[in-house]
Design a protein around this motif. Structure first.
Motif, mmCIF file in Angstrom:
data_model
loop_
_atom_site.group_PDB
_atom_site.id
_atom_site.type_symbol
_atom_site.label_atom_id
_atom_site.label_comp_id
_atom_site.label_asym_id
_atom_site.label_seq_id
_atom_site.Cartn_x
_atom_site.Cartn_y
_atom_site.Cartn_z
ATOM 1 N N SER A 39 0.772 -1.417 0.032
ATOM 2 C CA SER A 39 -0.246 0.008 0.274
ATOM 3 C C SER A 39 0.567 1.139 -0.281
ATOM 4 N N GLU A 40 2.176 1.434 1.197
ATOM 5 C CA GLU A 40 3.195 2.143 1.084
ATOM 6 C C GLU A 40 3.385 2.815 -0.393
ATOM 7 N N LEU A 41 3.945 1.397 -1.304
ATOM 8 C CA LEU A 41 4.667 1.400 -2.768
ATOM 9 C C LEU A 41 3.267 1.808 -3.517
ATOM 10 N N LEU A 42 2.398 1.490 -3.601
ATOM 11 C CA LEU A 42 1.512 2.061 -4.680
ATOM 12 C C LEU A 42 1.289 4.067 -4.714
ATOM 13 N N ASP A 43 1.379 3.973 -2.580
ATOM 14 C CA ASP A 43 0.782 6.029 -2.323
ATOM 15 C C ASP A 43 2.029 6.621 -2.943
ATOM 16 N N ASN A 44 3.113 5.874 -3.949
ATOM 17 C CA ASN A 44 4.916 6.315 -3.433
ATOM 18 C C ASN A 44 5.455 6.198 -4.393
ATOM 19 N N ILE A 45 3.973 5.486 -5.914
ATOM 20 C CA ILE A 45 4.478 5.710 -7.442
ATOM 21 C C ILE A 45 4.257 6.756 -8.080
ATOM 22 N N PRO A 46 5.852 6.855 -8.976
ATOM 23 C CA PRO A 46 5.930 8.318 -9.323
ATOM 24 C C PRO A 46 4.221 8.699 -10.321
ATOM 25 N N LYS A 47 4.076 9.436 -11.017
ATOM 26 C CA LYS A 47 3.574 10.226 -12.096
ATOM 27 C C LYS A 47 4.626 9.796 -13.149
ATOM 28 N N LYS A 48 3.083 10.021 -14.107
ATOM 29 C CA LYS A 48 3.707 9.364 -15.859
ATOM 30 C C LYS A 48 5.054 10.028 -15.760
ATOM 31 N N LYS A 49 4.983 11.906 -15.746
ATOM 32 C CA LYS A 49 6.233 12.801 -16.380
ATOM 33 C C LYS A 49 6.839 12.785 -15.818
ATOM 34 N N ASP A 50 7.158 11.745 -14.037
ATOM 35 C CA ASP A 50 8.937 11.173 -13.781
ATOM 36 C C ASP A 50 8.875 10.442 -14.748
ATOM 37 N N TYR A 51 8.495 9.331 -15.725
ATOM 38 C CA TYR A 51 9.651 8.813 -16.121
ATOM 39 C C TYR A 51 9.654 8.835 -17.404
ATOM 40 N N THR A 52 10.850 8.435 -18.051
ATOM 41 C CA THR A 52 11.436 8.251 -19.249
ATOM 42 C C THR A 52 11.095 7.476 -20.259
ATOM 43 N N ALA A 53 10.622 8.076 -21.206
ATOM 44 C CA ALA A 53 10.546 7.349 -22.164
ATOM 45 C C ALA A 53 12.240 5.975 -22.634
ATOM 46 N N ILE A 54 11.419 4.855 -22.253
ATOM 47 C CA ILE A 54 12.931 4.242 -22.394
ATOM 48 C C ILE A 54 13.704 4.505 -23.783
ATOM 49 N N ASN A 55 13.338 4.172 -24.785
ATOM 50 C CA ASN A 55 13.785 4.480 -25.929
ATOM 51 C C ASN A 55 14.886 6.091 -25.956
ATOM 52 N N LYS A 56 14.267 6.581 -25.124
ATOM 53 C CA LYS A 56 15.686 7.692 -24.702
ATOM 54 C C LYS A 56 16.668 7.482 -24.021
ATOM 55 N N THR A 57 17.148 6.010 -22.966
ATOM 56 C CA THR A 57 17.692 6.165 -22.365
ATOM 57 C C THR A 57 19.204 5.112 -22.814
ATOM 58 N N LYS A 58 19.115 5.516 -24.346
ATOM 59 C CA LYS A 58 20.302 3.894 -24.447
ATOM 60 C C LYS A 58 20.294 3.122 -23.624
ATOM 61 N N THR A 59 19.354 1.933 -23.021
ATOM 62 C CA THR A 59 19.371 1.015 -23.252
ATOM 63 C C THR A 59 18.562 -0.205 -24.392
ATOM 64 N N VAL A 60 17.650 0.369 -24.898
ATOM 65 C CA VAL A 60 16.963 0.069 -26.169
ATOM 66 C C VAL A 60 17.185 0.664 -27.189
ATOM 67 N N ALA A 61 17.226 -0.145 -28.328
ATOM 68 C CA ALA A 61 17.388 0.739 -29.316
ATOM 69 C C ALA A 61 16.032 2.012 -29.779
ATOM 70 N N SER A 62 16.302 3.283 -31.052
ATOM 71 C CA SER A 62 16.056 4.494 -30.490
ATOM 72 C C SER A 62 13.877 4.074 -31.034
ATOM 73 N N ASN A 63 14.350 3.241 -31.835
ATOM 74 C CA ASN A 63 13.073 3.222 -32.695
ATOM 75 C C ASN A 63 12.400 2.068 -31.485
ATOM 76 N N TYR A 64 12.427 1.499 -30.613
ATOM 77 C CA TYR A 64 11.757 1.371 -29.806
ATOM 78 C C TYR A 64 10.549 1.558 -30.259
ATOM 79 N N SER A 65 9.706 0.560 -28.497
ATOM 80 C CA SER A 65 8.351 1.845 -28.742
ATOM 81 C C SER A 65 7.971 2.799 -27.487
ATOM 82 N N GLU A 66 7.211 3.872 -28.397
ATOM 83 C CA GLU A 66 7.288 4.939 -27.427
ATOM 84 C C GLU A 66 6.216 5.270 -26.592
ATOM 85 N N GLU A 67 5.356 3.725 -26.223
ATOM 86 C CA GLU A 67 5.061 3.301 -24.901
ATOM 87 C C GLU A 67 5.361 2.678 -23.826
#
Length: 152
Positions: A39-67
């Motif tokens: 429950s504490e974890l759920l209360d502290n989940i970051p908002k979508k704006k705090d996440y980074t598109a994974i294809n912008k992290t250089k951990t996957v190909a740049s054409n990886y899903s934008e979703e």
């Protein structure tokens, strides 16, 4: 609940779970965390704006899903996006997830699979991973998939 109590509860749930072999060795553990900690974890989940598109992290190909988005709670840059109470929670979660006791429990559970993978490594992989001095590490993050995300 102390970190040690949470770690013990997680280890107990791991010990009661069978390994699924296909398509690779893994476990699916429902309710791995104690209910109050979850429950504490759920209360502290970051908002979508705090996440980074994974294809912008250089951990996957740049054409990886934008979703697909990632929040790496061990990355100072991501943590600094959070409110103080969230930072405090993710600091606690990091200590739990990176505990030696939990690491040893997980690696012991997967010992046969790890040993088999090491025995069957190619010469190229052995050189790549520094065999026989293999080192294991942690990688933890929250992943957020939007409605258009799908696996290839």
């Amino acid at each position: 609940m102390t970190n040690d109590n949470i770690i013990d509860a997680i280890i107990n749930n791991i010990s009661k779970t069978d390994i699924i072999d296909e398509p690779f060795g893994h476990m699916f553990i429902q309710n791995i965390f104690p209910e109050d900690f979850y429950s504490e974890l759920l209360d502290n989940i970051p908002k979508k704006k705090d996440y980074t598109a994974i294809n912008k992290t250089k951990t996957v190909a740049s054409n990886y899903s934008e979703e697909r988005f990632i929040f790496n709670f061990t990355d100072e840059k991501d943590l600094n996006k959070l409110a103080e109470n969230q930072k405090k929670f993710f600091s606690k979660l990091t200590k739990i997830m990176f505990s030696n006791k939990l690491f040893e429990s997980i690696t012991l559970s997967f010992k046969k699979i790890i040993d088999n993978n090491i025995q069957n490594m190619s010469k190229k992989d052995k050189a790549k991973f520094g065999f026989p001095n293999l080192k294991f590490g942690f990688r933890t993050a929250l992943i957020k998939d939007l409605t258009q995300y799908s696996l290839g």
